[in-house]
Write a protein that holds these residues in place. Structure first.
Motif, PDB file in Angstrom:
ATOM      1  N   SER A  23       5.188  69.103  32.989  1.00 47.95           N
ATOM      2  CA  SER A  23       3.864  69.729  33.048  1.00 47.95           C
ATOM      3  C   SER A  23       2.844  68.709  33.528  1.00 47.95           C
ATOM      4  O   SER A  23       3.103  67.508  33.559  1.00 47.95           O
ATOM      5  N   LYS A  24       1.662  69.176  33.908  1.00 47.92           N
ATOM      6  CA  LYS A  24       0.633  68.277  34.422  1.00 47.92           C
ATOM      7  C   LYS A  24       0.252  67.235  33.387  1.00 47.92           C
ATOM      8  O   LYS A  24       0.150  66.029  33.678  1.00 47.92           O
ATOM      9  N   LYS A  37       3.076  60.286  30.970  1.00 47.65           N
ATOM     10  CA  LYS A  37       4.163  59.385  31.361  1.00 47.65           C
ATOM     11  C   LYS A  37       3.649  58.244  32.217  1.00 47.65           C
ATOM     12  O   LYS A  37       4.087  57.091  32.070  1.00 47.65           O
ATOM     13  N   ARG A  38       2.714  58.521  33.101  1.00 47.24           N
ATOM     14  CA  ARG A  38       2.180  57.463  33.966  1.00 47.24           C
ATOM     15  C   ARG A  38       1.366  56.445  33.175  1.00 47.24           C
ATOM     16  O   ARG A  38       1.442  55.240  33.422  1.00 47.24           O
ATOM     17  N   ASP A  87       9.434  63.196  39.643  1.00 48.93           N
ATOM     18  CA  ASP A  87       9.742  62.064  38.762  1.00 48.93           C
ATOM     19  C   ASP A  87      11.223  61.772  38.711  1.00 48.93           C
ATOM     20  O   ASP A  87      11.636  60.647  38.471  1.00 48.93           O
ATOM     21  N   ASP A  88      12.045  62.796  38.905  1.00 45.51           N
ATOM     22  CA  ASP A  88      13.478  62.580  38.818  1.00 45.51           C
ATOM     23  C   ASP A  88      14.092  62.340  40.196  1.00 45.51           C
ATOM     24  O   ASP A  88      15.200  62.733  40.497  1.00 45.51           O
ATOM     25  N   LEU A  89      13.274  61.655  41.043  1.00 49.32           N
ATOM     26  CA  LEU A  89      13.725  61.336  42.394  1.00 49.32           C
ATOM     27  C   LEU A  89      15.081  60.657  42.375  1.00 49.32           C
ATOM     28  O   LEU A  89      15.965  60.954  43.146  1.00 49.32           O
TER      29      LEU A  89
END
Length: 972
Positions: free
Chosen positions: A539-540, A546-547, A481-483
């Motif tokens: 976490s999963k 978030k999505r 996510d922190d790409l």
């Protein structure tokens, strides 16, 4: 170590991400620019390239003069075609920035566009620029290095010895996304559109651009980790000069930056950079602004502008103190004593200077418009200012009308700014508070909210939207996510957040107080909290949540964005009405273009002598002079209250008196008629303005309530009915109303009756020639261009009656009538009581020589009263149920059995016998209720029924007290 092939493979998702991001940013900027331009062209597409409204016609005429005669003649232009017979020194009373810009563009474009077309398109061009600049301002205030602490940390740092900063990198600071969204919002938000529609060639259309440019360059000069950023304040000073040359609202810009500079000191954010930035801005900006003739020395004299001046000198004293504290290596106690000593001396010296200058009249007063922002209900005591609709307070409905969804999203952005706080972001906070306060006081100032509401809305939508896109793209590309932690083009190098002052603090000797140091240790507590949140989000379950949130946010933004754009376009169509050309419908439903106003002005141009003088209310002065090229009595500049009051007296006094004044000032009279906001609808304001100078108009009634309509059908009061304006407005339209043929000749009536023009008969040629004689003009020095005209001697007796209007806030004047002002406010607070009192005084004055005797034959009086009534008026009034000032008056008189006052009312206005309140009751019901037999008898003889029913089904007889009913039964 991973192989180069593996490293290259891992860079592919990041490359795709960056390409998508760049594409979205480019699309957003293109979208903002395209729609900002095209939405402002609706008026041009609908009505063609014409100037709108009133003030823009003066601006266009001034632009023509500048283009044709050049700057030197422009600044020494004394215009005798306006404010006749006084004239106006245009060069020293105009903000010329917009005219200079238009002429510059004309010189660049050449013959490819006419000057008229350039002026028509300027609001659209500058509207685009303002939208992009607002995006830049929001971008600057959202950069990670500019907002690396919270407001709580900032507040606590005020009391700390060792300042605390936030983490060196934040979770996400999408400054570019915020800037793009802000630009898109500013492009179409109605609060900005209201003053930047194509054809609306007004100062604000250019001034908003100058204002936002000044604000952007100011916050840019405060950028953290940039040792040379203060140099941008030179640009801010130049932009402020442009603003001061363009619009009187430059005072807001100056004070806004001054307040922010003061706030930075209170927040403990004072530094060399802040000092240099404000000093350069104020010095350069003020030095240039005072070169503008209309501004002059006001930045150093006017109470509205002395605050930033005080901040400037305060900065010099503060810098002096800190410089010597560092140089002498003072301890903290020594530093505090030094501060106290220097500031005490400064205050004493400043007080002596102020005490010396105040009696000389050096300090200028606060203007009535600005004063209106700080008094209850925006009443200023000046009826001219209070009569303008734009000066009324804004309502919640007005905020939603001009901001729409920003009404809800801007407060969210406001909270975000507190989370990402710093020198530049703190400006947004102050701007929001100040702009909201002033707009709440005056609806016109909603315009000032447009940039900050757009910026705060952009902060909210940009941050949340960028986070949502990052989450979904990271998921889609199968990476963390922190790409891409930073999506604003700013690197995440930890060195980026090392404070400027921390770098400079290295190498200093122990024990010395670094008076400019800002922050040293990091806020480990905040880091711990953010680290815990990051761990949970990875976490999963956190990723799934978030999505889901990302999808919901983006879906909501898409739907709301489309709704916002559609609403703005819809409102833009309403704002794009040209006013001077309007659309209407005939009785058969056919849409027509009503061009009455321009037709009337062109008729004057083609059918009257070039030296003709046109008497009309000041609203239309600009249009008459620009289109008809004829001399006018007054216009929207409103610089001379007493002169406008004289014009108001002509229009609202009796026909004979108005004519005797007008024949010395004008050749023609132009009246707006045809209903709506015509002259008759405005006339109560005209009477009030006239009375503020000529107190005999409405004795003991500052609000002139005796002049106006007595019901919703437009029935005029006695004072209005005998007025100069009413007789010309309603000539041969209302029954029994005819303009005196010995005084007036109607020479033009527009196609749809919106404009009527009368030729004044018996015009005084002697007065006209006297005014035209150059020997009768008063020059400031012999041979000067500044030579004002004078009133003809024939008006001396009238002018001797005037009482110069003194503003409440002008403490340099000694003629402020406190009793008049007190009564004005009381009457404005209770208009019903004031109106009733005014009409009673008028009746007494009218009947003082013909008092009704108790012995006078009642039946003869009733015959006289009935003769004044028409069946049409009686039926119309009787069938109209409404609570009005008249029903209140009649209820008071009848219920108190005041028979003599009732008779006086009948002598003056017998139609009031037939008024009925909202419950269907009228004087007959109240007469029965109060058992007043004489009033009931009079009403019966006048034809008022005692058998009709009110809304509850009750007749007047039903309201008789039970005792009275029993008496009547016993008699029967």
């Amino acid at each position: 170590m991973p192989s180069s092939k593996s490293s290259s493979s891992n860079n592919v998702p990041e490359l795709i991400y960056n390409l998508v991001w760049l594409g979205l940013v480019a699309y957003g900027i293109s979208f903002a620019s395209y729609w900002a331009y095209h939405v402002r062209l609706l008026a041009i597409e609908e009505f063609g390239p014409i100037i709108h409204e009133f003030d823009p016609y003066f601006n266009f005429r001034a632009t023509e003069y500048l283009y044709e005669h050049g700057w030197k003649k422009f600044v020494t232009w004394f215009d005798y075609m306006v404010w006749y017979p006084l004239g106006r020194p245009v060069g020293t009373t105009i903000y010329p920035g917009m005219q200079v810009a238009a002429v510059f563009l004309k010189n660049v474009i050449g013959n490819r566009m006419s000057l008229n077309d350039i002026c028509v398109y300027i609001p659209a061009w500058f509207g685009v620029i303002a939208s992009l600049l607002t995006g830049l301002m929001a971008y600057e205030c959202s950069l990670p290095q500019n907002g690396n602490v919270t407001v709580v940390t900032t507040f606590m740092n005020i009391f700390r010895t060792n300042k605390v900063s936030g983490p060196e990198t934040r979770a996400c600071s999408p400054a570019v996304e915020v800037g793009v969204v802000t630009a898109c919002i500013m492009a179409v938000v109605p609060a900005h559109l209201m003053r930047s529609i194509g054809g609306g060639y007004d100062n604000e259309s250019v001034a908003v651009t100058a204002m936002v440019l000044t604000f952007y360059l100011w916050v840019r000069s405060l950028r953290a980790n940039d040792d040379k950023s203060y140099l941008w304040s030179i640009g801010a000073g130049l932009a402020y000069f442009n603003m001061a040359a363009t619009w009187g609202g430059y005072v807001f810009v100056l004070n806004m930056i001054g307040v922010h500079a003061a706030a930075l000191v209170l927040l403990g954010r004072f530094s060399r950079k802040v000092y240099r930035s404000y000093t350069l801005f104020y010095f350069i900006g003020t030095l240039l602004a005072i070169q503008i003739p209309v501004v002059g020395m006001t930045p150093l004299k006017s109470l509205e502008q002395l605050g930033p001046c005080a901040v400037f000198f305060g900065y010099q004293v503060l810098f002096f103190c800190r410089y010597h504290i560092i140089k002498r290596k003072m301890s903290r106690v020594q530093a505090l004593l030094f501060y106290a000593t220097v500031f005490m001396v400064t205050i004493i010296v400043g007080s002596i200077i102020i005490w010396s200058l105040a009696p000389t009249g050096y300090f200028g007063p606060i203007s009535s418009r600005v004063r209106g922002l700080f008094v209850k209900h925006t009443r200023t005591g000046n009826p001219l200012v209070d009569s303008v609709a734009e000066h009324q307070p804004a309502s919640q409905q007005a905020y939603f009308q001009y901001l729409h969804y920003l009404y809800y999203t801007a407060p969210v952005g406001f909270l975000f700014v507190f989370m990402y706080f710093g020198d530049a972001p703190s400006f947004l906070v102050l701007y929001a508070i100040v702009a909201y306060f002033f707009s709440a006081k005056m609806v016109r100032l909603v315009l000032l909210l447009a940039p900050i509401a757009s910026a705060l809305g952009g902060v909210a939508v940009g941050r949340v939207g960028a986070w949502s896109v990052r989450i979904l793209l990271s998921w889609f590309l199968g990476v963390e996510d922190d790409l891409s932690t930073e999506t604003n083009g700013v690197g995440t190098d930890s060195k980026a957040n090392v404070s400027e002052t921390s770098k400079k603090g290295k190498g200093k000797k122990k024990g010395a107080v670094d008076a400019f140091a800002a922050e040293t240790p990091k806020d480990s507590g905040f880091v711990a909290v953010t680290t815990a949140i990051k761990s949970a989000s990875k976490s999963k379950e956190g990723k799934i949540l978030k999505r889901i949130l990302s999808l919901l946010f983006l879906g909501a933004f898409v739907l709301m964005g489309q709704s916002f754009k559609d609403y703005c376009w819809m409102l833009c169509r309403s704002l794009s009405q040209a006013t001077i050309v309007i659309k209407g419908r005939t009785r058969d439903g056919k849409e027509v273009l009503v061009d009455d106003y321009r037709d009337a002005y062109l008729w004057l141009k083609d059918n009257t002598p070039a030296n003709s003088r046109i008497l009309a209310w000041w609203d239309y002065g600009y249009q008459i002079t620009a289109i008809a090229n004829r001399t006018t009595i007054a216009d929207g500049n409103t610089w001379n209250h007493e002169h406008i009051a004289l014009l108001g007296r002509v229009l609202t006094t009796s026909v004979d008196e108005g004519y005797e004044i007008a024949r010395h000032l004008a050749d023609y009279v132009l009246v707006w008629a045809g209903g709506g906001g015509d002259d008759l609808a405005k006339s109560p304001h005209l009477a009030r303005i006239a009375n503020s100078v000529y107190r005999t108009m409405c004795p003991n009634d500052p609000t002139c309530r005796a002049f106006g309509f007595i019901d919703k059908h437009g029935t005029p009061s006695a004072m209005m009915k005998r007025s100069f304006l009413y007789n010309l407005h309603s000539h041969n339209i209302r029954p029994g109303v005819t303009a005196d043929p010995a005084k007036f000749k109607e020479v033009y009536r527009s196609r749809y009756g919106k404009v009527r023009i009368y030729k004044l008969l018996g015009v005084s040629r002697a007065s006209k020639e006297w005014v035209a004689n150059p020997k009768n003009k008063l020059c400031d020095v012999p041979g000067s261009w500044f030579c004002r005209g004078q009133y003809p001697p024939a008006l001396k007796a009238i002018l001797d009656e005037k009482k110069d209007f003194g503003q409440l806030e002008d403490f340099n004047r000694k003629n402020v009538d406190e009793e008049y002002t007190k009564q004005y406010f009381e009457n404005m607070a209770d208009p019903t009581k004031a109106k009733e009192q005014a009409r009673r005084v008028e009746r007494e004055e009218k009947n003082k020589n013909k008092k009704i005797s108790k012995d006078e034959d009642l039946n003869e009086l009733i015959k006289k009263w009935k003769a004044k009534l028409s069946d049409e008026d009686r039926d119309r009034i009787y069938n109209n149920w409404a609570d009005t000032d008249d029903t209140t008056l009649m209820w008071r008189v009848v219920s108190t059995s005041n028979v003599m006052e009732f008779k006086e009312i009948m002598s003056d206005q017998p139609e009031l016998a037939f008024v009925r309140s909202a419950d269907g009751r009228g004087p007959m019901w109240w007469a029965y209720e109060s058992v007043d037999k004489e009033i009931a008898y009079i009403l019966t003889m006048l034809g008022v029924s005692n058998k009709d029913k009110d809304k509850y089904g009750m007749t007047p007889y039903d309201l008789l007290p039970e005792k009275e009913k029993k008496k009547r039964k016993n008699k029967l």
